[in-house]
Design a protein around this motif. Structure first.
Motif, mmCIF file in Angstrom:
data_model
loop_
_atom_site.group_PDB
_atom_site.id
_atom_site.type_symbol
_atom_site.label_atom_id
_atom_site.label_comp_id
_atom_site.label_asym_id
_atom_site.label_seq_id
_atom_site.Cartn_x
_atom_site.Cartn_y
_atom_site.Cartn_z
ATOM 1 N N VAL A 52 0.821 -1.207 0.000
ATOM 2 C CA VAL A 52 0.000 0.000 0.000
ATOM 3 C C VAL A 52 0.856 1.258 0.000
ATOM 4 O O VAL A 52 1.928 1.304 0.613
ATOM 5 N N ASP B 127 -4.542 6.220 8.261
ATOM 6 C CA ASP B 127 -3.845 5.936 7.004
ATOM 7 C C ASP B 127 -4.023 4.473 6.608
ATOM 8 O O ASP B 127 -4.277 4.152 5.438
ATOM 9 N N ILE C 148 1.426 4.850 1.269
ATOM 10 C CA ILE C 148 1.099 5.815 2.324
ATOM 11 C C ILE C 148 2.222 6.841 2.340
ATOM 12 O O ILE C 148 3.148 6.773 3.143
ATOM 13 N N ALA D 241 -6.087 2.799 3.371
ATOM 14 C CA ALA D 241 -5.155 2.320 2.349
ATOM 15 C C ALA D 241 -5.871 1.449 1.321
ATOM 16 O O ALA D 241 -6.837 0.744 1.631
ATOM 17 N N ILE E 4 4.264 -1.526 3.467
ATOM 18 C CA ILE E 4 3.919 -0.106 3.474
ATOM 19 C C ILE E 4 4.979 0.685 2.718
ATOM 20 O O ILE E 4 6.172 0.631 3.046
#
Length: 260
Positions: free
Chosen positions: A81, A95, A83, A99, A111
């Motif tokens: 994802v 967050d 972020i 996501a 992440i």
């Protein structure tokens, strides 16, 4: 077979960027072809270097070592994802909730804050990085994810480490004043707990945390993948370098053998 494989790790070896502590990784050539007819190296250093995984024992006494993680945690489906974060920003529970692709129970989660592009022997990467902290780690435990990797200097935000006034710190006392000048707040107001994300993920949740994810991370970000990440089979290990592989099957033609 249309299986696509991606390496999500940084290079490891002599001269690699390392977290600001000691000792560093030093690689020595012991034998070489022109003299010995073979090539052999020796290294010294600690395990917490480059793309690596911590064990609960690293942060809390009388807790499991590397082999305390069941092997099912190192393989499975999950998401990478995006972020995006800047200097000293926190990866929040909000967050993670927002996501995409959606983080589901049982997922492996990678992440991508964008920081892996800045990995170098610099304050920019190690001291001014964004990162996870208490609330984000609690969200991941409540979601019952399988494993977490993040493309920053550690499982915890740098202001929750010994760089400032936590544990055996501060090793970088100038960051305390810098943080106050930058935010108008004291470090201890925003980060009262020492390595909370480490302890919540690994000790409370039993979730392995991988630090310094990188490599082909951008190529799989925004996708649901199969991930593989295996540390050494080291019964006393408190940490270990790992190789992370993400696999995608665009044609959906790959199948594992049935064992027959």
């Amino acid at each position: 077979m249309a299986l696509e494989l991606y390496d999500l790790t940084h290079r490891w070896g002599h001269g690699m960027p390392e977290w600001p502590s000691s000792p560093g990784v030093n690689v020595l050539v012991k034998k070489f072809h022109a003299r010995n007819g073979l090539y052999e190296t020796e290294f010294e250093g600690i395990m917490h270097r480059g793309t690596h995984m911590d064990a609960p024992l690293h942060v809390t006494e009388n807790t499991p070592t590397l082999t305390g993680y069941p092997t099912w945690r190192f393989f499975g489906t999950g998401v990478a994802v995006s972020i995006p974060k800047r200097k000293w920003e926190v990866i929040t529970a909000e967050d993670l909730e927002n996501a995409r692709p959606v983080i589901q129970e049982g997922d492996i989660v990678m992440i991508n804050t964008g920081m892996h592009h800045k990995m170098a022997d610099t304050d920019d990467y190690y001291a001014y990085s964004p990162g996870l902290y208490k609330e984000g780690a609690e969200w991941l435990v409540e979601k019952k994810v399988k494993l977490v990797g993040v493309d920053v200097q550690a499982n915890d935000h740098p202001m929750a480490t010994k760089l400032v006034d936590h544990g055996p710190g501060p090793t970088h006392p100038h960051l305390i004043d810098e943080y106050k000048q930058y935010t108008g707040r004291e470090v201890t107001e925003d980060f009262p707990y020492w390595e909370a994300a480490h302890k919540i993920l690994m000790v409370k949740g039993g979730i392995p945390g991988i630090e310094n994810v990188g490599g082909d991370l951008d190529k799989v970000t925004g996708k649901r993948c199969t991930f593989m990440a295996f540390p050494w089979r080291w019964p006393e290990g408190e940490g270990c370098g790992v190789r992370i592989v993400a696999a995608i099957d665009p044609d959906q033609t790959f199948r594992f053998g049935g064992g027959n």
